[in-house]
Design a protein around this motif. Structure first.
Motif, PDB file in Angstrom:
ATOM      1  N   ILE A 113      44.087  68.125  11.238  1.00 40.37           N
ATOM      2  CA  ILE A 113      43.408  68.254  11.117  1.00 40.37           C
ATOM      3  C   ILE A 113      41.652  68.176  11.625  1.00 40.37           C
ATOM      4  CG2 ILE A 113      42.450  66.005   9.867  1.00 40.37           C
ATOM      5  CD1 ILE A 113      45.170  66.101   9.874  1.00 40.37           C
ATOM      6  N   LEU A 114      42.000  67.812  12.881  1.00 41.74           N
ATOM      7  CA  LEU A 114      40.465  68.236  13.763  1.00 41.74           C
ATOM      8  C   LEU A 114      39.814  69.725  13.301  1.00 41.74           C
ATOM      9  CD1 LEU A 114      41.243  66.412  16.883  1.00 41.74           C
ATOM     10  CD2 LEU A 114      39.563  65.393  14.724  1.00 41.74           C
ATOM     11  N   LEU A 115      40.403  70.661  13.131  1.00 44.86           N
ATOM     12  CA  LEU A 115      40.032  71.897  13.381  1.00 44.86           C
ATOM     13  C   LEU A 115      39.162  72.207  12.081  1.00 44.86           C
ATOM     14  CD1 LEU A 115      42.623  74.362  14.772  1.00 44.86           C
ATOM     15  CD2 LEU A 115      40.060  74.033  16.023  1.00 44.86           C
ATOM     16  N   VAL A 116      40.016  71.589  10.869  1.00 49.06           N
ATOM     17  CA  VAL A 116      39.614  71.881   9.270  1.00 49.06           C
ATOM     18  C   VAL A 116      38.027  70.382   8.584  1.00 49.06           C
ATOM     19  CG1 VAL A 116      39.785  71.216   6.895  1.00 49.06           C
ATOM     20  CG2 VAL A 116      41.638  71.755   8.666  1.00 49.06           C
ATOM     21  N   ILE A 117      38.045  69.655   9.826  1.00 56.57           N
ATOM     22  CA  ILE A 117      36.666  69.030   9.970  1.00 56.57           C
ATOM     23  C   ILE A 117      36.001  69.586  10.639  1.00 56.57           C
ATOM     24  CG2 ILE A 117      35.806  66.443  11.053  1.00 56.57           C
ATOM     25  CD1 ILE A 117      38.657  65.063  10.346  1.00 56.57           C
ATOM     26  N   MET A 118      36.023  70.185  12.277  1.00 53.66           N
ATOM     27  CA  MET A 118      35.420  71.057  12.553  1.00 53.66           C
ATOM     28  C   MET A 118      34.320  72.101  11.711  1.00 53.66           C
ATOM     29  SD  MET A 118      36.044  72.720  16.506  1.00 53.66           S
ATOM     30  CE  MET A 118      36.580  74.406  15.632  1.00 53.66           C
ATOM     31  N   GLY A 119      35.501  72.330  11.096  1.00 54.87           N
ATOM     32  CA  GLY A 119      34.853  73.962  10.500  1.00 54.87           C
ATOM     33  C   GLY A 119      33.779  73.156   9.496  1.00 54.87           C
ATOM     34  N   LEU A 120      34.465  72.006   8.383  1.00 53.94           N
ATOM     35  CA  LEU A 120      33.343  71.998   7.512  1.00 53.94           C
ATOM     36  C   LEU A 120      31.786  71.144   7.969  1.00 53.94           C
ATOM     37  CD1 LEU A 120      32.787  69.954   4.739  1.00 53.94           C
ATOM     38  CD2 LEU A 120      33.732  68.082   5.994  1.00 53.94           C
ATOM     39  N   VAL A 121      32.011  70.352   9.465  1.00 54.16           N
ATOM     40  CA  VAL A 121      30.563  69.934  10.163  1.00 54.16           C
ATOM     41  C   VAL A 121      30.346  71.665  10.805  1.00 54.16           C
ATOM     42  CG1 VAL A 121      29.654  69.090  12.177  1.00 54.16           C
ATOM     43  CG2 VAL A 121      32.046  67.795  10.834  1.00 54.16           C
ATOM     44  N   ALA A 122      30.824  72.012  10.884  1.00 54.92           N
ATOM     45  CA  ALA A 122      29.850  73.330  11.791  1.00 54.92           C
ATOM     46  C   ALA A 122      29.702  73.756  10.684  1.00 54.92           C
ATOM     47  CB  ALA A 122      31.224  74.219  12.152  1.00 54.92           C
ATOM     48  N   GLY A 123      30.056  74.469   9.444  1.00 53.37           N
ATOM     49  CA  GLY A 123      29.092  74.984   7.977  1.00 53.37           C
ATOM     50  C   GLY A 123      28.067  74.001   7.808  1.00 53.37           C
ATOM     51  N   THR A 124      28.145  72.860   7.767  1.00 50.61           N
ATOM     52  CA  THR A 124      27.769  72.200   7.062  1.00 50.61           C
ATOM     53  C   THR A 124      25.900  72.666   7.975  1.00 50.61           C
ATOM     54  OG1 THR A 124      29.084  70.412   5.611  1.00 50.61           O
ATOM     55  CG2 THR A 124      26.684  69.286   6.405  1.00 50.61           C
ATOM     56  N   PHE A 125      25.752  71.846   9.226  1.00 53.13           N
ATOM     57  CA  PHE A 125      24.765  72.312   9.505  1.00 53.13           C
ATOM     58  C   PHE A 125      24.578  72.932  10.446  1.00 53.13           C
ATOM     59  CE2 PHE A 125      26.239  68.212  12.346  1.00 53.13           C
ATOM     60  CZ  PHE A 125      25.431  66.883  11.479  1.00 53.13           C
ATOM     61  N   GLY A 126      25.424  74.516  10.016  1.00 58.10           N
ATOM     62  CA  GLY A 126      24.741  75.752  10.422  1.00 58.10           C
ATOM     63  C   GLY A 126      23.991  76.294   9.522  1.00 58.10           C
ATOM     64  N   SER A 127      24.051  75.384   7.617  1.00 56.72           N
ATOM     65  CA  SER A 127      24.009  75.959   6.608  1.00 56.72           C
ATOM     66  C   SER A 127      22.560  75.006   6.772  1.00 56.72           C
ATOM     67  CB  SER A 127      24.850  75.530   5.938  1.00 56.72           C
ATOM     68  OG  SER A 127      24.093  76.287   4.178  1.00 56.72           O
ATOM     69  N   LEU A 128      22.740  74.089   6.702  1.00 58.53           N
ATOM     70  CA  LEU A 128      21.193  72.928   6.752  1.00 58.53           C
ATOM     71  C   LEU A 128      20.354  73.390   7.590  1.00 58.53           C
ATOM     72  CD1 LEU A 128      19.977  70.525   5.585  1.00 58.53           C
ATOM     73  CD2 LEU A 128      20.650  69.605   7.423  1.00 58.53           C
ATOM     74  N   LEU A 129      20.608  73.920   9.070  1.00 60.33           N
ATOM     75  CA  LEU A 129      19.572  74.281   9.829  1.00 60.33           C
ATOM     76  C   LEU A 129      19.390  75.843   9.773  1.00 60.33           C
ATOM     77  CD1 LEU A 129      20.396  71.393  12.490  1.00 60.33           C
ATOM     78  CD2 LEU A 129      18.540  71.722  10.395  1.00 60.33           C
ATOM     79  N   GLY A 130      19.883  77.155   9.295  1.00 60.38           N
ATOM     80  CA  GLY A 130      20.188  78.061   8.835  1.00 60.38           C
ATOM     81  C   GLY A 130      19.926  78.585  10.988  1.00 60.38           C
ATOM     82  N   LEU A 131      21.558  77.689  11.220  1.00 59.38           N
ATOM     83  CA  LEU A 131      22.146  78.260  12.812  1.00 59.38           C
ATOM     84  C   LEU A 131      23.488  79.152  13.005  1.00 59.38           C
ATOM     85  CD1 LEU A 131      21.390  74.857  15.198  1.00 59.38           C
ATOM     86  CD2 LEU A 131      20.190  77.023  14.805  1.00 59.38           C
ATOM     87  N   GLY A 132      24.766  78.966  11.588  1.00 60.00           N
ATOM     88  CA  GLY A 132      25.498  79.858  11.517  1.00 60.00           C
ATOM     89  C   GLY A 132      26.239  78.782  11.755  1.00 60.00           C
ATOM     90  N   GLY A 133      26.651  77.417  12.413  1.00 60.19           N
ATOM     91  CA  GLY A 133      27.444  76.845  12.990  1.00 60.19           C
ATOM     92  C   GLY A 133      28.583  76.391  14.505  1.00 60.19           C
ATOM     93  N   GLY A 134      27.848  78.221  14.956  1.00 60.47           N
ATOM     94  CA  GLY A 134      28.605  78.791  15.774  1.00 60.47           C
ATOM     95  C   GLY A 134      28.485  78.328  17.353  1.00 60.47           C
TER      96      GLY A 134
END
Length: 276
Positions: free
Chosen positions: A4-25
């Protein structure tokens, strides 16, 4: 619980990455490495596998956010494909280089790279949009005041910089957005929203190229990727929506602090050779 943590981590990374143009990596790579050391049910993830898995997941973050930005008509897709001309060979060089970087050196280099990212985030709020380059490719747009503005770049310069960005993105599994966005704004005069949106298309293209190379090298943890992808997909759409509707000042501040702490930790581990 761990999955579940991995799913949440994907959501957080995708959100921040898309919002700021960083990608989430920058969120996925250190998280994968650290989660493996904290939970017995999750196998330890070597840095190269964390980078490869992160890039593969960013394919879905990139295409999800790019589709949303295309609807907003903020993507300069012609420029994105031109930058990809340099990024593609750069990603291959990054995968080759990753084979010769041991764990301690990876921690050190990744930490130093994250310090550069922190610096770009601190500067980002004060970045003054350049006028671009007078010769080469030029674009025009209507700004918020209704006036027509232009930006531009020389293809040779853009491609040369893209080779380096592709190398960094593939080596560290971070997509290169932390470098792409400031370069677009300061050197080429891109408006901020266009820079972020175009960066996500560039990240998508570089993630595809880098993932193929990492796949051949056996650097993708498929179970972890499958757990991360759903969150990354919806996070990419959510981040694009937030970019349009909300101010990102507070989120940038949080990222500054988080990345600074992570950067210092990785630099320390790289220098001392201590475990996670």
């Amino acid at each position: 619980m761990e999955w579940i943590l991995l799913v949440i981590m994907g959501l957080v990374a995708g959100t921040f990455g898309s919002l700021l143009g960083l990608g989430g990596g920058l969120i996925v790579v250190p998280a994968l490495i650290m989660l493996g050391s904290q939970f017995d049910s999750l196998a330890y993830t070597p840095p190269q596998v964390a980078a490869g898995t992160s890039l593969f997941v960013m394919i879905f973050t990139g295409i999800s956010s790019t589709l949303s930005y295309l609807k907003q008509k903020t993507v300069d897709y012609k420029s994105a494909f031109l930058f990809f001309v340099g990024i593609a060979p750069g990603t291959v060089l990054g995968v080759i280089a990753s084979r010769f970087v041991d764990t301690e050196l990876f921690f050190l280099y990744f930490g130093l790279f994250m310090l550069v990212v922190v610096g770009s985030l601190f500067l980002r709020g004060n970045l003054r949009q350049g006028s671009g380059m007078s010769k080469g490719v030029t674009r025009s747009y209507i700004d918020e005041t209704g006036e027509r503005q232009t930006y531009g770049y020389r293809p040779s310069v853009a491609i040369s910089l893209s080779v380096f960005i592709g190398f960094v993105s593939s080596l560290f599994g971070v997509g290169g957005g932390a470098l792409v966005v400031p370069v677009m704004i300061v050197l080429f005069g891109f408006p901020a929203r266009t820079a972020v949106a175009t960066s996500m298309l560039v990240i998508f293209l570089s993630a595809v190229s880098g993932s193929v190379s990492h796949l051949v090298a056996g650097h993708i943890a498929w179970l972890y990727a499958l757990a991360l992808i759903p969150g990354a997909w919806f996070g990419g759409q959510l981040g694009a929506w937030m970019n349009r509707k909300l101010s990102s000042a507070m989120l940038v501040h949080v990222l500054r602090v988080m990345f600074l702490l992570l950067a210092l930790r990785f630099v320390y581990q790289g220098i001392t050779g201590s475990g996670l």
